[in-house]
Write a protein that holds these residues in place. Sequence first.
Motif, PDB file in Angstrom:
ATOM      1  N   ILE A 176       2.014   0.411 -11.258  1.00 43.46           N
ATOM      2  CA  ILE A 176       2.470  -0.784 -11.971  1.00 43.46           C
ATOM      3  C   ILE A 176       1.688  -2.009 -11.495  1.00 43.46           C
ATOM      4  CG2 ILE A 176       4.429  -2.321 -12.415  1.00 43.46           C
ATOM      5  CD1 ILE A 176       6.264   0.084 -12.142  1.00 43.46           C
ATOM      6  N   HIS A 177       1.061  -2.689 -12.453  1.00 41.86           N
ATOM      7  CA  HIS A 177       0.406  -3.973 -12.195  1.00 41.86           C
ATOM      8  C   HIS A 177       1.111  -5.003 -13.082  1.00 41.86           C
ATOM      9  CE1 HIS A 177      -3.016  -1.909 -10.251  1.00 41.86           C
ATOM     10  NE2 HIS A 177      -2.938  -1.027 -11.232  1.00 41.86           N
ATOM     11  N   ALA A 178       0.632  -6.225 -13.105  1.00 41.83           N
ATOM     12  CA  ALA A 178       1.159  -7.209 -14.051  1.00 41.83           C
ATOM     13  C   ALA A 178       0.076  -8.216 -14.391  1.00 41.83           C
ATOM     14  CB  ALA A 178       2.367  -7.929 -13.484  1.00 41.83           C
ATOM     15  N   VAL A 211      -4.006 -13.336 -12.331  1.00 43.57           N
ATOM     16  CA  VAL A 211      -3.708 -12.616 -11.090  1.00 43.57           C
ATOM     17  C   VAL A 211      -2.874 -11.389 -11.412  1.00 43.57           C
ATOM     18  CG1 VAL A 211      -3.873 -14.559  -9.500  1.00 43.57           C
ATOM     19  CG2 VAL A 211      -1.730 -14.139 -10.680  1.00 43.57           C
ATOM     20  N   CYS A 212      -2.943 -10.395 -10.531  1.00 44.57           N
ATOM     21  CA  CYS A 212      -2.065  -9.242 -10.691  1.00 44.57           C
ATOM     22  C   CYS A 212      -0.714  -9.668 -10.123  1.00 44.57           C
ATOM     23  CB  CYS A 212      -2.602  -8.023  -9.968  1.00 44.57           C
ATOM     24  SG  CYS A 212      -1.491  -6.615 -10.129  1.00 44.57           S
ATOM     25  N   GLY A 213       0.313  -9.587 -10.951  1.00 42.25           N
ATOM     26  CA  GLY A 213       1.626 -10.096 -10.552  1.00 42.25           C
ATOM     27  C   GLY A 213       2.519  -9.088  -9.876  1.00 42.25           C
ATOM     28  N   GLN A 214       1.998  -7.911  -9.575  1.00 43.08           N
ATOM     29  CA  GLN A 214       2.799  -6.910  -8.857  1.00 43.08           C
ATOM     30  C   GLN A 214       1.971  -6.393  -7.690  1.00 43.08           C
ATOM     31  OE1 GLN A 214       5.843  -5.992  -9.186  1.00 43.08           O
ATOM     32  NE2 GLN A 214       6.488  -6.271 -11.299  1.00 43.08           N
ATOM     33  N   LEU A 215       2.610  -6.330  -6.526  1.00 42.93           N
ATOM     34  CA  LEU A 215       1.905  -5.800  -5.354  1.00 42.93           C
ATOM     35  C   LEU A 215       1.599  -4.322  -5.623  1.00 42.93           C
ATOM     36  CD1 LEU A 215       0.850  -6.328  -2.564  1.00 42.93           C
ATOM     37  CD2 LEU A 215       3.095  -5.827  -1.643  1.00 42.93           C
ATOM     38  N   CYS A 216       0.296  -4.001  -5.832  1.00 44.50           N
ATOM     39  CA  CYS A 216      -0.034  -2.675  -6.361  1.00 44.50           C
ATOM     40  C   CYS A 216      -0.840  -1.826  -5.380  1.00 44.50           C
ATOM     41  CB  CYS A 216      -0.797  -2.846  -7.667  1.00 44.50           C
ATOM     42  SG  CYS A 216      -2.285  -3.840  -7.475  1.00 44.50           S
ATOM     43  N   GLY A 217      -1.037  -2.308  -4.167  1.00 45.72           N
ATOM     44  CA  GLY A 217      -1.778  -1.510  -3.193  1.00 45.72           C
ATOM     45  C   GLY A 217      -2.605  -2.399  -2.289  1.00 45.72           C
ATOM     46  N   GLY A 219      -5.672  -3.163  -2.221  1.00 45.22           N
ATOM     47  CA  GLY A 219      -6.693  -4.032  -2.823  1.00 45.22           C
ATOM     48  C   GLY A 219      -6.116  -4.970  -3.867  1.00 45.22           C
ATOM     49  N   HIS A 220      -4.819  -5.161  -3.828  1.00 40.21           N
ATOM     50  CA  HIS A 220      -4.113  -6.017  -4.811  1.00 40.21           C
ATOM     51  C   HIS A 220      -4.786  -7.383  -4.974  1.00 40.21           C
ATOM     52  CE1 HIS A 220      -0.803  -8.149  -6.678  1.00 40.21           C
ATOM     53  NE2 HIS A 220      -0.653  -8.908  -5.633  1.00 40.21           N
ATOM     54  N   TYR A 221      -5.156  -7.978  -3.859  1.00 40.43           N
ATOM     55  CA  TYR A 221      -5.769  -9.318  -3.897  1.00 40.43           C
ATOM     56  C   TYR A 221      -7.069  -9.321  -4.706  1.00 40.43           C
ATOM     57  CZ  TYR A 221      -9.253  -7.575  -0.710  1.00 40.43           C
ATOM     58  OH  TYR A 221     -10.277  -6.856  -0.186  1.00 40.43           O
ATOM     59  N   ALA A 222      -7.735  -8.170  -4.780  1.00 41.52           N
ATOM     60  CA  ALA A 222      -9.053  -8.094  -5.429  1.00 41.52           C
ATOM     61  C   ALA A 222      -8.944  -7.993  -6.944  1.00 41.52           C
ATOM     62  CB  ALA A 222      -9.836  -6.910  -4.878  1.00 41.52           C
ATOM     63  N   MET A 223      -7.716  -7.984  -7.482  1.00 40.88           N
ATOM     64  CA  MET A 223      -7.562  -7.884  -8.935  1.00 40.88           C
ATOM     65  C   MET A 223      -7.671  -9.243  -9.621  1.00 40.88           C
ATOM     66  SD  MET A 223      -4.789  -4.951  -9.693  1.00 40.88           S
ATOM     67  CE  MET A 223      -4.996  -4.976 -11.471  1.00 40.88           C
ATOM     68  N   ARG A 224      -8.172 -10.212  -8.916  1.00 37.58           N
ATOM     69  CA  ARG A 224      -8.304 -11.547  -9.480  1.00 37.58           C
ATOM     70  C   ARG A 224      -9.304 -11.519 -10.644  1.00 37.58           C
ATOM     71  NH1 ARG A 224     -11.343 -16.349  -7.214  1.00 37.58           N
ATOM     72  NH2 ARG A 224     -10.218 -18.148  -8.029  1.00 37.58           N
TER      73      ARG A 224
HETATM   74 CU   LIG Z   1      -2.493  -4.769  -9.522  1.00 36.76          CU
END
Ligand SMILES: [Cu+2]
Length: 254
Positions: A176-178, A211-217, A219-224
């Motif tokens: 799950i991402h957002a 931004v990815c609005g769900q903590l997804c792993g 590398g979450h920060y890199a989904m910018r």
């Molecule tokens: Cu994500």
Amino acid sequence: MLNNLLGIVSNASEHGRVVEHMLEMCHWFMLILGAGWGAFFLLSVYKFRSSKNPKADYHGVKGSVYTHGEVTVILIEASLLLGFALPMWGRRVVEVPNQAEAMRVRAVGEQYAWNFHYTGADGVFGKQSLDFVTASNPLGLDPADEAGKDDIVSKNELHVINQRPVVLEISSKDVIHAVSIPHMRIAQDAIPGTKIPMWFRPIKAGKYEIVCGQLCGAGHYAMRSHVLVENQEEFDAFQKELFQMQHPAATAAK
Ligand SMILES: [Cu+2]
């Protein structure tokens, strides 16, 4: 006023002001609630101090004023949620503009990037299959499908046209991402196995953060990613450039 104090980013979407109004109301309500509970806490600490109450009282506070207070808070919260927030959300995900008016883009999350899939000139998404998924074909577009021959896919950059409504069809390849676009005052979860529409109309040209609005792993920060609100010519140039890169055979044949 509270929104600005809390550092809200500038608005770039048509419906943004309505969301800001809601946020402002919620912030004021929470401020009043926080101050109220804080005062109640201090009052309790004073009123039930041990020097005055050497023996513990297991019945707590009595009197209807506290119950009335609780019920009032519940009613305000329920009306904010049912009367304002849910209808507002419905207008974003249910009352989606028709295909002739809006531009449709698929937003597909994966660890850790966003893929944006555009229909190309025909307005139809090409067929996709898991069998075709590779590093250079992250969404598994079927190379033999006619509708997919003009489709393009961009990574971490969503290009849209100023003033034209955009319907994002949001999904995910893994967890799950957002899709969260603070400047557009909009966010929606990307859930594997579903395709959820969400729309907005950008009203100000520029480059805004996604931004990815769900903590997804890890590398979450890199989904910018970014949304680029462009005029028609800029969008056409982007589309042409990506088409030439992603369909070299068709470009050579022309
Ligand atoms: Cu994500």
